[in-house]
Design a protein around this motif. Structure first.
Motif, mmCIF file in Angstrom:
data_model
loop_
_atom_site.group_PDB
_atom_site.id
_atom_site.type_symbol
_atom_site.label_atom_id
_atom_site.label_comp_id
_atom_site.label_asym_id
_atom_site.label_seq_id
_atom_site.Cartn_x
_atom_site.Cartn_y
_atom_site.Cartn_z
ATOM 1 N N VAL A 154 0.818 -1.209 0.000
ATOM 2 C CA VAL A 154 0.000 0.000 0.000
ATOM 3 C C VAL A 154 0.857 1.266 0.000
ATOM 4 C CG1 VAL A 154 -2.043 -1.052 1.047
ATOM 5 C CG2 VAL A 154 -0.260 -0.128 2.519
ATOM 6 N N VAL A 155 0.283 2.313 -0.586
ATOM 7 C CA VAL A 155 0.930 3.616 -0.649
ATOM 8 C C VAL A 155 -0.110 4.691 -0.360
ATOM 9 C CG1 VAL A 155 2.740 2.923 -2.292
ATOM 10 C CG2 VAL A 155 0.562 3.808 -3.153
ATOM 11 N N GLY A 156 0.387 5.893 -0.111
ATOM 12 C CA GLY A 156 -0.485 7.037 0.133
ATOM 13 C C GLY A 156 -0.523 7.399 1.599
ATOM 14 N N TYR A 157 -0.932 8.626 1.874
ATOM 15 C CA TYR A 157 -1.049 9.149 3.232
ATOM 16 C C TYR A 157 0.243 8.902 4.021
ATOM 17 C CZ TYR A 157 -3.603 10.716 7.397
ATOM 18 O OH TYR A 157 -4.028 11.412 8.502
ATOM 19 N N GLY A 158 1.371 9.152 3.345
ATOM 20 C CA GLY A 158 2.687 9.018 3.973
ATOM 21 C C GLY A 158 3.448 7.776 3.552
ATOM 22 N N LEU A 159 2.749 6.726 3.175
ATOM 23 C CA LEU A 159 3.402 5.482 2.751
ATOM 24 C C LEU A 159 3.889 5.621 1.309
ATOM 25 C CD1 LEU A 159 0.487 4.018 4.378
ATOM 26 C CD2 LEU A 159 2.529 2.665 4.697
ATOM 27 N N ASP A 160 5.074 5.056 1.050
ATOM 28 C CA ASP A 160 5.672 5.271 -0.263
ATOM 29 C C ASP A 160 6.132 3.986 -0.920
ATOM 30 O OD1 ASP A 160 9.138 5.455 -0.215
ATOM 31 O OD2 ASP A 160 7.992 4.918 1.570
ATOM 32 N N PHE A 161 6.449 4.130 -2.182
ATOM 33 C CA PHE A 161 7.265 3.159 -2.905
ATOM 34 C C PHE A 161 8.323 3.987 -3.618
ATOM 35 C CE2 PHE A 161 8.424 1.053 -6.897
ATOM 36 C CZ PHE A 161 9.090 -0.024 -6.344
ATOM 37 N N ALA A 162 9.596 3.757 -3.288
ATOM 38 C CA ALA A 162 10.720 4.498 -3.882
ATOM 39 C C ALA A 162 10.508 6.007 -3.744
ATOM 40 C CB ALA A 162 10.924 4.094 -5.333
#
Length: 183
Positions: A154-162
């Motif tokens: 998961v990504v978004g709201y602070g969570l990232d990928f690269a």
């Protein structure tokens, strides 16, 4: 912009996030009524959640930041946790609430919580926006949980990928095509 080739599905909407953040802040405010509490943001992923949560926690609240890693430049944990940025002030005798974006294996967080307890904090609790208990390999108690989710990337709201997608106002499932050749 974001499309189905990037985000497979919105898992948690912006509205759901904001509602749950307010509920968590109320729980924390009620639990620490009349007490001083230090909210500790685990950088970088928790920063959006931390900022929103801190706005709603009532009472005597101070803010601090910590960053730790067990990955280095790899996508696989080395198992050795390093504190990259430590707290600015001592937590001895204070109630500490660690604010984390996601509890996955729990290895790094287990180390961090034990480290903070060893600094003679009055108490150390954990608030996590997301919890993936199916991935847990280290025992970590989540005192305040936003959402329990399955094992999705998961990504978004602070969570990232690269370092991308942190700025999305929702939590979404990243399409495998984005990362399949990179992990």
């Amino acid at each position: 912009m974001i499309d189905s080739t990037t985000i497979k599905e919105v898992l948690i909407s912006e509205e759901q996030l904001q509602q749950r953040v307010k509920e968590l802040a109320k729980q924390i405010s009620d639990d620490y009524k009349g007490e001083e509490v230090v909210l500790v943001c685990v950088l970088k992923g928790a920063v959006m959640f931390f900022a929103d949560l801190a706005r709603y926690v009532e009472g005597d609240v101070s803010l601090d930041f910590i960053s730790c890693s067990s990955y280095g430049s790899s996508t696989v944990s080395s198992g050795v946790v390093r504190i990259m940025k430590d707290l600015d002030k001592p937590v001895e005798g204070k109630h500490v609430v660690v604010v984390e974006d996601i509890v996955d294996t729990g290895n790094t967080l287990h180390y961090l919580l034990e480290n903070l307890k060893s600094r003679n904090a009055k108490s150390v609790r954990l608030v996590a926006l997301l919890n993936k208990p199916d991935r847990r390999t280290a025992e970590v108690k989540v005192d305040y949980q936003g959402f329990e989710i399955p094992d999705y990337f998961v990504v978004g709201y602070g969570l990232d990928f690269a370092e991308k997608y942190r700025n999305l106002p929702f939590v979404g499932i990243l399409n495998e095509k984005v990362y399949q050749d990179k992990v």
